[in-house]
Design a protein around this motif. Structure first.
Motif, PDB file in Angstrom:
ATOM      1  N   ALA A  42      18.289  -9.251   0.968  1.00 56.91           N
ATOM      2  CA  ALA A  42      18.551  -8.183   0.280  1.00 56.91           C
ATOM      3  C   ALA A  42      17.688  -7.631  -0.825  1.00 56.91           C
ATOM      4  O   ALA A  42      16.877  -8.475  -1.285  1.00 56.91           O
ATOM      5  N   LEU A  43      17.624  -6.301  -0.905  1.00 56.09           N
ATOM      6  CA  LEU A  43      16.654  -5.914  -1.942  1.00 56.09           C
ATOM      7  C   LEU A  43      17.328  -5.776  -3.245  1.00 56.09           C
ATOM      8  O   LEU A  43      18.545  -5.481  -3.369  1.00 56.09           O
ATOM      9  N   VAL A  44      16.541  -6.486  -4.345  1.00 56.20           N
ATOM     10  CA  VAL A  44      17.147  -6.406  -5.721  1.00 56.20           C
ATOM     11  C   VAL A  44      16.666  -5.284  -6.486  1.00 56.20           C
ATOM     12  O   VAL A  44      17.442  -4.765  -7.255  1.00 56.20           O
ATOM     13  N   LYS A  45      15.391  -5.289  -6.510  1.00 54.33           N
ATOM     14  CA  LYS A  45      14.984  -3.939  -7.059  1.00 54.33           C
ATOM     15  C   LYS A  45      13.662  -3.405  -6.739  1.00 54.33           C
ATOM     16  O   LYS A  45      12.952  -4.034  -6.056  1.00 54.33           O
ATOM     17  N   GLU A  46      13.539  -2.127  -6.638  1.00 54.72           N
ATOM     18  CA  GLU A  46      12.144  -1.520  -6.346  1.00 54.72           C
ATOM     19  C   GLU A  46      11.480  -0.985  -7.589  1.00 54.72           C
ATOM     20  O   GLU A  46      11.960  -0.770  -8.403  1.00 54.72           O
ATOM     21  N   HIS A  47      10.087  -1.482  -7.728  1.00 55.48           N
ATOM     22  CA  HIS A  47       9.380  -1.017  -8.741  1.00 55.48           C
ATOM     23  C   HIS A  47       8.212  -0.114  -8.334  1.00 55.48           C
ATOM     24  O   HIS A  47       7.397  -0.017  -7.648  1.00 55.48           O
ATOM     25  N   THR A  48       8.639   1.128  -9.147  1.00 55.02           N
ATOM     26  CA  THR A  48       7.444   2.215  -8.639  1.00 55.02           C
ATOM     27  C   THR A  48       7.130   2.975 -10.036  1.00 55.02           C
ATOM     28  O   THR A  48       7.450   2.541 -11.030  1.00 55.02           O
ATOM     29  N   GLY A  49       5.995   3.779  -9.777  1.00 54.10           N
ATOM     30  CA  GLY A  49       5.189   4.219 -10.923  1.00 54.10           C
ATOM     31  C   GLY A  49       3.743   4.437 -10.461  1.00 54.10           C
ATOM     32  O   GLY A  49       3.113   5.187 -11.100  1.00 54.10           O
ATOM     33  N   HIS A  50       3.048   3.595  -9.481  1.00 51.10           N
ATOM     34  CA  HIS A  50       1.771   3.425  -9.077  1.00 51.10           C
ATOM     35  C   HIS A  50       1.581   4.994  -8.107  1.00 51.10           C
ATOM     36  O   HIS A  50       2.791   5.474  -7.582  1.00 51.10           O
ATOM     37  N   HIS A  51       0.520   5.491  -8.173  1.00 55.92           N
ATOM     38  CA  HIS A  51      -0.128   6.649  -7.453  1.00 55.92           C
ATOM     39  C   HIS A  51      -0.944   6.396  -6.467  1.00 55.92           C
ATOM     40  O   HIS A  51      -1.660   7.186  -5.927  1.00 55.92           O
ATOM     41  N   GLY A  52      -1.095   5.121  -5.905  1.00 59.26           N
ATOM     42  CA  GLY A  52      -2.015   4.732  -4.882  1.00 59.26           C
ATOM     43  C   GLY A  52      -1.149   3.300  -4.521  1.00 59.26           C
ATOM     44  O   GLY A  52      -0.533   2.562  -5.028  1.00 59.26           O
ATOM     45  N   PRO A  53      -2.191   2.735  -3.620  1.00 57.16           N
ATOM     46  CA  PRO A  53      -1.787   1.300  -3.081  1.00 57.16           C
ATOM     47  C   PRO A  53      -1.882   0.348  -3.898  1.00 57.16           C
ATOM     48  O   PRO A  53      -2.870   0.575  -4.876  1.00 57.16           O
ATOM     49  N   ILE A  54      -1.016  -0.511  -4.194  1.00 55.06           N
ATOM     50  CA  ILE A  54      -1.200  -1.755  -4.927  1.00 55.06           C
ATOM     51  C   ILE A  54      -1.898  -2.956  -4.284  1.00 55.06           C
ATOM     52  O   ILE A  54      -1.732  -3.252  -3.127  1.00 55.06           O
ATOM     53  N   ALA A  72       0.913  -1.124  -0.111  1.00 54.04           N
ATOM     54  CA  ALA A  72       0.104   0.084  -0.041  1.00 54.04           C
ATOM     55  C   ALA A  72       0.823   1.338   0.238  1.00 54.04           C
ATOM     56  O   ALA A  72       0.426   2.467   0.165  1.00 54.04           O
ATOM     57  N   ASP A  73       2.060   1.068   0.018  1.00 52.78           N
ATOM     58  CA  ASP A  73       2.991   2.319  -0.133  1.00 52.78           C
ATOM     59  C   ASP A  73       3.313   2.796  -1.443  1.00 52.78           C
ATOM     60  O   ASP A  73       4.181   3.348  -1.810  1.00 52.78           O
ATOM     61  N   ASN A  74       2.496   2.006  -2.553  1.00 51.81           N
ATOM     62  CA  ASN A  74       2.398   2.450  -4.065  1.00 51.81           C
ATOM     63  C   ASN A  74       3.792   1.518  -4.492  1.00 51.81           C
ATOM     64  O   ASN A  74       3.850   1.901  -5.907  1.00 51.81           O
ATOM     65  N   SER A  75       4.480   0.802  -3.991  1.00 49.41           N
ATOM     66  CA  SER A  75       5.696   0.214  -4.578  1.00 49.41           C
ATOM     67  C   SER A  75       5.724  -1.237  -4.596  1.00 49.41           C
ATOM     68  O   SER A  75       4.816  -1.796  -3.604  1.00 49.41           O
ATOM     69  N   LEU A  76       6.453  -1.894  -5.666  1.00 47.64           N
ATOM     70  CA  LEU A  76       6.538  -3.208  -5.453  1.00 47.64           C
ATOM     71  C   LEU A  76       8.254  -3.375  -5.382  1.00 47.64           C
ATOM     72  O   LEU A  76       8.913  -2.573  -5.661  1.00 47.64           O
ATOM     73  N   ARG A  77       8.389  -4.563  -4.556  1.00 46.99           N
ATOM     74  CA  ARG A  77      10.067  -4.657  -4.432  1.00 46.99           C
ATOM     75  C   ARG A  77      10.423  -6.239  -4.730  1.00 46.99           C
ATOM     76  O   ARG A  77       9.422  -7.150  -4.084  1.00 46.99           O
ATOM     77  N   THR A  78      11.454  -6.446  -5.385  1.00 45.58           N
ATOM     78  CA  THR A  78      11.954  -7.851  -5.493  1.00 45.58           C
ATOM     79  C   THR A  78      12.997  -8.099  -4.586  1.00 45.58           C
ATOM     80  O   THR A  78      14.185  -7.221  -4.525  1.00 45.58           O
ATOM     81  N   TRP A  79      13.175  -9.211  -3.843  1.00 52.59           N
ATOM     82  CA  TRP A  79      14.079  -9.452  -2.685  1.00 52.59           C
ATOM     83  C   TRP A  79      14.874 -10.856  -2.946  1.00 52.59           C
ATOM     84  O   TRP A  79      14.053 -11.699  -3.777  1.00 52.59           O
ATOM     85  N   ASP A  80      15.826 -11.037  -2.416  1.00 51.85           N
ATOM     86  CA  ASP A  80      16.615 -12.304  -2.389  1.00 51.85           C
ATOM     87  C   ASP A  80      16.304 -12.739  -1.132  1.00 51.85           C
ATOM     88  O   ASP A  80      16.628 -12.487  -0.015  1.00 51.85           O
ATOM     89  N   ALA A  81      15.173 -14.048  -1.025  1.00 52.27           N
ATOM     90  CA  ALA A  81      14.912 -14.476   0.151  1.00 52.27           C
ATOM     91  C   ALA A  81      15.871 -15.140   1.094  1.00 52.27           C
ATOM     92  O   ALA A  81      15.938 -15.361   2.184  1.00 52.27           O
ATOM     93  N   ARG A  82      17.028 -15.524   0.409  1.00 55.63           N
ATOM     94  CA  ARG A  82      18.327 -16.103   1.143  1.00 55.63           C
ATOM     95  C   ARG A  82      18.844 -14.987   2.084  1.00 55.63           C
ATOM     96  O   ARG A  82      19.355 -15.568   3.109  1.00 55.63           O
ATOM     97  N   THR A  83      18.986 -13.640   1.587  1.00 56.09           N
ATOM     98  CA  THR A  83      19.945 -12.759   2.397  1.00 56.09           C
ATOM     99  C   THR A  83      18.892 -11.646   2.896  1.00 56.09           C
ATOM    100  O   THR A  83      19.257 -11.144   3.775  1.00 56.09           O
TER     101      THR A  83
END
Length: 417
Positions: free
Chosen positions: A373-385, A360-371
């Motif tokens: 670690a944030l791999v990539k942030e996906h932004t562009g929405h102007h409201g909650p996903i 709901a912070d308007n972003s998606l994020r790809t993570w490495d579940a092993r560590t």
């Protein structure tokens, strides 16, 4: 009458032992009644407003789909083709091309919000489910491409559809309703195979086991039921009266790849691990804030084998996604958003260590579940996903937002953003 193929899909089988030790049970504190996110609170930004304002939001999406005129509640990518199906507050669904945003088919016929939309496992059918209680099915026409679809049938029975799930291998559809029932249909005939009754509140979540032989459902009334699809009586039921199972309202559910464990989350912030072979709680996970609803659960196959207890990720309204090792019942990592986590998606092999969270912070994020670690942030929405789905073997993630937009992102840094 069920065909031999259907019976084969649901052949009963002795489940193996669950390799898990009962973990310590965390003290539970009841909350004052958090409500689920899919009530009417998504509409507060106004219907039909296109993405606007927030001009400083970085948009690293590949493609926009902005045909919906209200919040997008549901999205699902085709299993093999560059297509998505979306459903929204405008009472419409669309099948569209994720490469150019072109509408392939407008899915009409609903008289209230379309809150669920998904392709069948073979990609030959699409189902939409609405708050009007209708389940509408479309089918691919021809074999040349996936550009032509026809309306097949409308299924009725539920009062208000909360979710839909296709069988992992067959054209069998499962639906959960706010009237406490769960419906099972065979397609293309549209025949009702079973109506499961036993919950006393809205059935907030449900899944086929990955082996296709059983069904797990869970309700706002705090009960979980394990079903053989051939019987209207549950194999077992867990309720708030059972020791160690009180989650208040159950809001999320996932089943591991070997169909032996279910993990369920509730509005109290609690998470329980349930052995499906024993019908009992074998662990409690306590990483979310008390009174913060657990809105998403997703298994991650770090080993790539699907046989070990494995790793599960739970996402809550506290903005956390907690990565748990189920062999030890311990927290491996905590992934952070600035607002509620609304969806969790696990990548297929060979990149099964990657997980995508939507928020709901308007972003998606790809993570490495092993560590963690944030791999990539996906932004562009102007409201909650509100919804998200992986497509093209996990190379893209498609999201639907409260801003009426659907966006397409690459999940990794390869094509940068």
């Amino acid at each position: 009458m069920k065909t031999d193929m259907e019976e084969a899909d649901f052949i009963s089988d002795e489940e193996g032992d669950v390799f898990i030790d009962s973990g310590d049970v965390f003290a539970e504190v009841t909350d004052d009644g958090d409500h689920l996110m899919d009530e009417d609170d998504e509409a507060e930004d106004g219907v039909g407003n296109p993405p606007s304002g927030d001009s400083d939001v970085k948009d690293n999406s590949l493609q926009h789909f902005t045909t919906h005129s209200g919040s997008v509640f549901a999205i699902s990518c085709h299993p093999t083709e560059p297509l998505a199906v979306s459903g929204g507050e405008d009472d419409l669904g669309y099948i569209w091309d994720i490469t150019d945003g072109e509408v392939i088919v407008k899915l009409t016929g609903h008289t209230d919000s379309v809150c669920s939309a998904s392709f069948s496992s073979d990609g030959q059918m699409v189902a939409t489910g609405g708050m009007d209680g209708k389940v509408r099915i479309w089918r691919r026409v021809g074999t040349v491409n996936f550009r032509n679809w026809e309306f097949l049938t409308e299924l009725q029975g539920p009062d208000e559809v909360i979710w839909l799930r296709w069988h992992p291998r067959g054209t069998i559809l499962l639906a959960g309703s706010n009237d406490s029932t769960v419906w099972l249909w065979q397609l293309p005939s549209g025949n009702t195979m079973q109506v499961f009754a036993g919950h006393s509140g809205p059935v907030q979540c449900g899944e086929f086991t990955p082996d296709g032989k059983r069904i797990v459902t869970a309700s706002e009334d705090g009960t979980l039921m394990y079903w053989d699809p051939r019987s209207p009586t549950p194999v077992f039921k867990l309720s708030p009266q059972d020791a160690r199972f009180d989650l208040e309202n159950i809001t999320s559910l996932a089943i591991n790849a070997s169909s032996t464990l279910a993990v369920v989350g509730g509005t109290s912030g609690s998470v329980r691990v349930v052995s499906l072979s024993k019908g009992e709680v074998v662990g409690a996970l306590g990483g979310h804030a008390e009174g913060e609803s657990v809105e998403a659960v997703q298994f991650v196959d770090l080993a790539g084998t699907g046989s070990s207890p494995g790793v599960v990720v739970t996402g809550g309204t506290d903005g956390k996604a907690c990565v748990w090792d189920l062999a030890t019942m311990r927290l491996r990592a905590t992934l952070e958003h600035q607002d509620a986590v609304t969806s969790l998606l696990a990548h297929p092999a060979p990149k099964s260590h990657l997980i995508v969270s939507a928020s709901a912070d308007n972003s998606l994020r790809t993570w490495d579940a092993r560590t963690g670690a944030l791999v990539k942030e996906h932004t562009g929405h102007h409201g909650p996903i509100l919804s998200a789905s992986l497509g093209l073997q996990g190379s893209v993630v498609v999201s639907g937002g409260d801003d009426s937009a659907c966006l397409v992102f690459t999940t990794e840094v390869d094509e940068s953003g």
